[in-house]
Design a protein around this motif. Structure first.
Motif, mmCIF file in Angstrom:
data_model
loop_
_atom_site.group_PDB
_atom_site.id
_atom_site.type_symbol
_atom_site.label_atom_id
_atom_site.label_comp_id
_atom_site.label_asym_id
_atom_site.label_seq_id
_atom_site.Cartn_x
_atom_site.Cartn_y
_atom_site.Cartn_z
ATOM 1 N N THR A 1 0.852 -1.190 0.000
ATOM 2 C CA THR A 1 0.000 0.000 0.000
ATOM 3 C C THR A 1 0.885 1.237 0.000
ATOM 4 O OG1 THR A 1 -0.077 0.119 2.414
ATOM 5 C CG2 THR A 1 -1.781 -1.214 1.312
ATOM 6 N N GLU B 1 0.712 3.679 1.985
ATOM 7 C CA GLU B 1 1.072 3.996 3.363
ATOM 8 C C GLU B 1 2.309 3.218 3.799
ATOM 9 O OE1 GLU B 1 -1.595 4.709 7.245
ATOM 10 O OE2 GLU B 1 -1.638 2.631 6.530
ATOM 11 N N ARG B 2 2.353 1.916 3.521
ATOM 12 C CA ARG B 2 3.506 1.104 3.902
ATOM 13 C C ARG B 2 4.752 1.489 3.105
ATOM 14 N NH1 ARG B 2 3.435 -5.110 4.241
ATOM 15 N NH2 ARG B 2 5.568 -4.523 4.789
ATOM 16 N N ASP C 1 6.165 4.668 4.667
ATOM 17 C CA ASP C 1 6.769 4.434 5.982
ATOM 18 C C ASP C 1 8.016 3.559 5.910
ATOM 19 O OD1 ASP C 1 4.745 5.925 7.098
ATOM 20 O OD2 ASP C 1 3.519 4.176 7.656
ATOM 21 N N ALA D 1 -4.942 11.180 2.614
ATOM 22 C CA ALA D 1 -4.456 10.323 3.697
ATOM 23 C C ALA D 1 -5.365 9.121 3.923
ATOM 24 C CB ALA D 1 -4.316 11.144 4.978
ATOM 25 N N ARG E 1 -4.508 6.184 1.467
ATOM 26 C CA ARG E 1 -3.167 5.615 1.398
ATOM 27 C C ARG E 1 -3.105 4.195 1.968
ATOM 28 N NH1 ARG E 1 0.886 10.664 2.965
ATOM 29 N NH2 ARG E 1 0.023 12.133 1.432
ATOM 30 N N GLY E 2 -4.010 3.870 2.849
ATOM 31 C CA GLY E 2 -3.998 2.538 3.434
ATOM 32 C C GLY E 2 -4.600 1.479 2.538
#
Length: 376
Positions: free
Chosen positions: A262, A264-265, A268, A302, A305-306
């Motif tokens: 994803t 998000e990952r 990060d 936001a 993003r997941g």
């Protein structure tokens, strides 16, 4: 060219129109309809002058398109890749790869001005014929004006200074005589710098004498000077990259991201420690599947993003520039696809990613070459 939009194709080549083209139509349409035609043919109505001025300006844009189309057609016939044709206020630009031979460079460069001269001759002949046979004075005057502008365009473009077509012709002749394309490019660029200064200086003198046409000369001179400076830098870069293979320029190892993660990952776990502003993606088999610019992540809300996968926002591999490690870098750059965030070339061997080449890598090579000594 920034500020242009794609509107279709001309002879199979993508056609783009710069925002300044309507300005060109308005400027020449007003000049023809409000000044030239009333002086040549007094006594007509304002509507006639306005319509004739607009038609003449549109015909001028069409002749500019024909000029650039001639470059594109001749280039494609000699297996030179053509990216697009862009029309703008000072004429047109045909984005294409570098010719492989001096003969091909000569033919492609000469095709544009010769097309303008042919259009000028045809317009003049038709204009004289309309007036003599039918007495259509206004259409004849518009065509005579169009002929004069095309003759001026053709002759001006034959001046021996890059980026004008005459500079390309001189460049091809020097290349043919010396066998050194880089030297020929530098010589043509230097002549363009001189011409740019002369046009700016001459325009300034005209402005001081109260001639508004001097501003146009200064604008053209500034454009010639800027492009000539850019081409001289590119010629220096070409000399630095001559004979260099992709493996000598690439950055390796490369931070990559699995394309099934994803967003998000990816942000990060990978993006926050990446050295480059773009991440190559790998599929489940470890093979490259695309390229994602980190700036694209910032545009994803936001809350999405997941769930959004990286591959869904990436540029697919088929639309990326790729090459083998032993490929010559100058050949790869000639065929490089335009990228949203700048130059990115994925170096692939046996289906596996082995490196990436960015603008920073190219700059490093050019700087190293400059340390060896000045140009000759």
């Amino acid at each position: 060219m920034n500020g242009s939009v794609r509107i279709g194709h001309v002879l199979g080549v993508p056609l783009r129109i710069h925002w300044s083209v309507p300005l060109l139509v308005g400027l020449f349409g007003y000049s023809l309809g409000a000044q030239t035609l009333p002086a040549w043919l007094p006594g007509r109505s304002s509507a006639v002058y306005t319509l004739a001025g607009l038609v003449g300006a549109l015909l001028l844009v069409g002749s500019l398109l024909a000029h650039e189309a001639a470059h594109a057609v001749l280039a494609r016939r000699r297996d030179i890749p053509v990216q697009d044709v862009t029309l703008w206020a000072l004429g047109g630009v045909t984005q294409m790869g570098k010719p492989r031979t001096a003969g091909a460079a000569f033919v492609v460069a000469a095709g544009g001005p010769l097309t303008s001269l042919v259009i000028g001759g045809a317009a003049l002949g038709v204009g004289i014929g309309l007036d003599a046979l039918f007495g259509w004075a206004v259409p004849a005057a518009v065509l005579v004006w169009l002929a004069w502008v095309n003759f001026l365009l053709g002759v001006f473009n034959l001046l021996p200074a890059a980026p004008l077509d005459g500079g390309r012709v001189v460049q091809s002749v020097i290349w043919w005589r010396t066998g050194d394309r880089d030297r020929a490019e530098r010589a043509a660029a230097r002549s363009g710098q001189v011409l740019g200064f002369l046009l700016i200086a001459g325009g300034w003198v005209l402005v001081l004498r109260g001639a508004p046409g001097g501003l146009w000369s200064m604008l053209i001179g500034f454009f010639v000077l800027v492009v000539a400076n850019m081409e001289r830098r590119q010629a220096g870069m070409a000399a630095a990259l001559h004979g260099v293979r992709a493996s000598e320029a690439m950055s390796s190892p490369v931070e990559t991201c699995p394309d099934w993660l994803t967003v998000e990952r990816c942000v990060d776990d990978v993006a926050m420690r990446a050295r480059h502003s773009a991440l190559p993606l790998l599929d489940l088999e470890g093979r490259p599947s695309g390229l994602v610019d980190l700036s694209q992540f910032a545009r994803i809300p936001a809350e999405q993003r997941g769930t959004s996968r990286v591959r869904d926002v990436a540029t697919p591999l088929a639309q990326c520039t790729t090459c083998a490690p032993d490929a010559f870098l100058d050949d790869v750059l000639d065929k490089a696809r335009p990228s949203r965030g700048g130059l990115r070339i994925l170096v692939v061997e046996a289906g596996l990613l082995v490196g990436i080449i960015t603008a920073r890598d190219i700059t490093r090579l050019v700087q190293r070459h400059a340390l060896r000594g000045p140009e000759t």
